[in-house]
Design an enzyme around this catalytic site. Structure first.
Site, mmCIF file in Angstrom:
data_model
loop_
_atom_site.group_PDB
_atom_site.id
_atom_site.type_symbol
_atom_site.label_atom_id
_atom_site.label_comp_id
_atom_site.label_asym_id
_atom_site.label_seq_id
_atom_site.Cartn_x
_atom_site.Cartn_y
_atom_site.Cartn_z
ATOM 1 N NE ARG A 168 -8.398 10.412 10.034
ATOM 2 C CZ ARG A 168 -7.542 11.396 9.795
ATOM 3 N NH1 ARG A 168 -7.856 12.339 8.912
ATOM 4 N NH2 ARG A 168 -6.380 11.454 10.423
ATOM 5 C CE LYS A 178 -8.341 10.519 14.622
ATOM 6 N NZ LYS A 178 -8.088 9.114 14.242
ATOM 7 C CG HIS A 210 -9.213 3.537 9.442
ATOM 8 N ND1 HIS A 210 -9.594 4.852 9.224
ATOM 9 C CD2 HIS A 210 -7.971 3.609 9.988
ATOM 10 C CE1 HIS A 210 -8.639 5.665 9.628
ATOM 11 N NE2 HIS A 210 -7.641 4.938 10.099
ATOM 12 N NE ARG A 215 -5.849 7.680 7.768
ATOM 13 C CZ ARG A 215 -5.741 8.933 7.340
ATOM 14 N NH1 ARG A 215 -6.341 9.287 6.215
ATOM 15 N NH2 ARG A 215 -5.040 9.827 8.012
ATOM 16 C CG HIS A 255 -0.959 11.147 9.939
ATOM 17 N ND1 HIS A 255 -0.269 10.069 9.435
ATOM 18 C CD2 HIS A 255 -2.231 10.701 10.157
ATOM 19 C CE1 HIS A 255 -1.076 9.032 9.352
ATOM 20 N NE2 HIS A 255 -2.264 9.385 9.782
ATOM 21 C CE1 TYR A 289 -1.109 3.159 7.861
ATOM 22 C CE2 TYR A 289 -0.600 5.427 8.431
ATOM 23 C CZ TYR A 289 -1.498 4.395 8.356
ATOM 24 O OH TYR A 289 -2.792 4.591 8.770
#
Length: 352
Positions: free
Chosen positions: A184, A213, A284, A287, A310, A319
């Site tokens: 990020r 995050k 973004h 990413r 994640h 994805y």
């Protein structure tokens, strides 16, 4: 069991001459504390601006003065209805770092905007719950409004190359880092040279990333081309200054030689130069691009989960679905021009 004591604010220490009666600790107080905690944790200025914009909009509503420990789901539903009828534009005053102005504009707010306001409110109250200052978070009992699903945009390898080449010298290493690590923007802008280890011989290296995050950290490998880019940047800075670059200096600096405040203008210019304007591409998207090509190269979804940081595998599996869609599109595009045969395909040949 007794719940947390009533939340109050006091203007001076108890027992002092300036002591005044305590007042209720309001929703707005909770949001202010939350924003201060996120600023201390190193969240990006643009993110903090967004939080403050929602905070200032909430301040205009009846919800802002409600005691934080007295908020009910009905209060939140009422705020949502109130907020949906109003749209606010955040305006930063020249030279101002905190508390941007919010100006009402004549249009209804989208469901996404209302949900973002509730996210800030929910995170603020959730912080109090974790600190033991609030029994429960009423925002969790309110169902989010349905949002229009925004497609995740990714670039082809040729488009990614064009974007890197179109970026100005200060932006180029940041674009390359996004494409080659999937990190990020905020994670990359926090990096100093002490966070990077360059490999010997292979031309690769690793980066230590902290992810506020999701509250985790990891060390991820990066591509030889990114290693080249970063080494070039450090050597160029040392040569211009006539001295080594300190390890505690941020890796990515703007063209002014300072930490980036916003990359918006430079990134839009690069998109325009690369012929990628108007596609909904944002930083973004780099990413997303990394994730898609990483999986197309044969990596496992669990490997990608570790690199992207994640907490939940289901987030990473989005994805995998993107790769499936691209695979199907590639299959459909395989048209060799031969018309379909007639009949059932069997050829019994001449009768004997």
């Amino acid at each position: 069991l007794a719940g947390p004591a009533a939340l109050t604010m006091q203007s001076a220490a108890p027992g002092t001459a300036a002591e005044t009666p305590a007042r209720p600790f309001t929703v707005l107080d909770a949001i202010d504390e939350y924003i201060a905690s996120r600023e201390a944790a190193g969240r990006m200025r643009n993110t903090l601006d967004s939080y403050r914009g929602h905070r200032n909009a909430i301040a205009q509503s009846p919800l802002g003065t409600v005691p934080a420990d007295a908020v009910t789901p009905a209060d939140i539903e009422a705020f949502r209805a109130w907020r949906r009828e109003r749209s606010w534009k955040t305006v930063r005053r020249p030279g101002e770092v905190k508390d941007p102005d919010v100006t009402e504009v004549a249009r209804a707010a989208s469901n996404a905007t209302v949900n973002r306001a509730l996210m800030v409110l929910g995170a603020s109250l959730n912080r109090l719950v974790k600190l033991g200052r609030l029994r429960e978070n009423p925002v969790l009992r309110v169902v989010k409004a349905r949002e229009a699903r925004q497609p995740r945009v990714s670039l082809t390898k040729d488009e990614a190359r064009r974007l890197i080449e179109a970026s100005d010298p200060a932006l180029r290493p940041l674009v390359a880092a996004g494409l080659y690590t999937g990190a990020r923007l905020g994670e990359l802008l926090r990096l100093t040279w002490a966070d990077v280890t360059f490999g010997s011989g292979s031309g690769t290296g690793t980066i230590s990333l902290f992810r506020p995050k999701v509250g985790n950290a990891s060390r991820i490998p990066f591509h030889p081309r990114l290693a080249e880019e970063l080494l070039r940047v450090r050597e160029s800075r040392a040569r211009k200054r006539g001295r080594p670059v300190p390890d505690d200096e941020p890796i990515f600096l703007s063209s002014y030689g300072r930490a980036w405040v916003t990359i918006g203008g430079a990134f839009k210019k690069a998109l325009r130069t690369a012929g990628l304007e108007g596609r909904g591409i944002v930083y973004h998207s780099l990413r997303h691009t990394f994730a898609v090509h990483f999986l197309e190269g044969g990596a496992a979804v669990t490997d990608l989960q570790g690199i992207l940081g994640h907490a939940d595998l289901t987030t990473t599996q989005i994805y995998a679905h993107m790769v499936d869609s691209r695979t199907r599109a590639s299959l459909v595009a395989l048209d060799y021009g031969a018309p379909a045969a007639t009949g059932d395909g069997a050829d019994p040949g001449p009768a004997r």
